[in-house]
Design an enzyme around this catalytic site. Sequence first.
Site, PDB file in Angstrom:
ATOM      1  N   LEU A  37       0.870  -8.907   0.434  1.00  0.00           N
ATOM      2  CA  LEU A  37      -0.531  -8.681   0.764  1.00  0.00           C
ATOM      3  C   LEU A  37      -0.910  -7.270   0.345  1.00  0.00           C
ATOM      4  O   LEU A  37      -0.161  -6.321   0.601  1.00  0.00           O
ATOM      5  CB  LEU A  37      -0.764  -8.828   2.279  1.00  0.00           C
ATOM      6  N   ASP A  38      -2.063  -7.120  -0.292  1.00  0.00           N
ATOM      7  CA  ASP A  38      -2.544  -5.791  -0.669  1.00  0.00           C
ATOM      8  C   ASP A  38      -2.727  -4.926   0.573  1.00  0.00           C
ATOM      9  O   ASP A  38      -2.998  -5.449   1.665  1.00  0.00           O
ATOM     10  CB  ASP A  38      -3.886  -5.900  -1.407  1.00  0.00           C
ATOM     11  N   PRO A  39      -2.623  -3.605   0.432  1.00  0.00           N
ATOM     12  CA  PRO A  39      -2.789  -2.713   1.591  1.00  0.00           C
ATOM     13  C   PRO A  39      -4.105  -2.917   2.344  1.00  0.00           C
ATOM     14  O   PRO A  39      -4.144  -2.788   3.571  1.00  0.00           O
ATOM     15  CB  PRO A  39      -2.723  -1.313   0.963  1.00  0.00           C
TER      16      PRO A  39
END
Length: 299
Positions: A37-39
């Site tokens: 998951l992206d930050p």
Amino acid sequence: MDGIIPLYKERGMTSFDCVSRLRRILKTKKIGHSGTLDPSVDGVLPICVGNATKVVEYLMQSGKEYQGELVIGKTTTTEDFDGDVVESKPVEAPISDEKVKAAMEKMTGEIIQIPPMYSAVKVNGKRLYEYARAGETVERPRRKATISEFVMCRNEYDDKAQEQHVYFKVKCSKGTYIRTLVADLARALGYPGAMKWLTRLESGGFTLDQTMSLNDIQDAVAHQPINRHLYPIDYALKEYPSVELTEDQWQAVQHGGWLKKDELSTTANEVVLKYNGSTKALYHLTSQGYKPTKMFSVK
């Protein structure tokens, strides 16, 4: 300590940050996650601990569900609000619900996506975001994705900013770029667009209400064995039928042996093998019989 923890990943952390902290909390190095998951994205991130790291790929095969917000009227270098604005076009009149829904309907099913430059896809051994940060461009690979559901939850027009805000839900296959999907939706409506926020509601068969935060896990470890909060390896393999092995069969499986087709009470192409109720292996059917796909335990 073997099992799966459905982690709630908070915004501002990378998936690797979560793994690093869990290694310290659980005092083990054998930890992996299923599906980065992206930050800037929060939500469900299944974490595999111990022997469960062997089922990461099976967790990743399951579909995913997201909810988020698309802002129509401007786009960025990253197709979300982490990037720099590179194009703007005022939305001078509200875009109707009917137009939004019709455009979403056309983007349901099997689609082709071109991943954004700010993504982890590798081209010639180098990640796309590395090219982007160096100001270089490179031809990006086209990728197939399956969108099983793409629906509008809410549609609001901001007359002061001259922007349209579309709140959406998506059910999709692994490897789908939601940023790109919603940016393409804006383009289909005649405008640039960027994703404002995103939450993953489901992944690996786990939903948001099953998750624990890092703080929850740390508190749990301080007061009771973490095993109480681990889902078994079976959870990642629940789509496969299972067969309980006899003593003789288990001795053969322990050494990677094949099993005759008529030895097992199934005709499934892939089957989970158990002994004394514990998952031991995944086997698949060949013309010679059942052959090991993956061993999970030989003890």
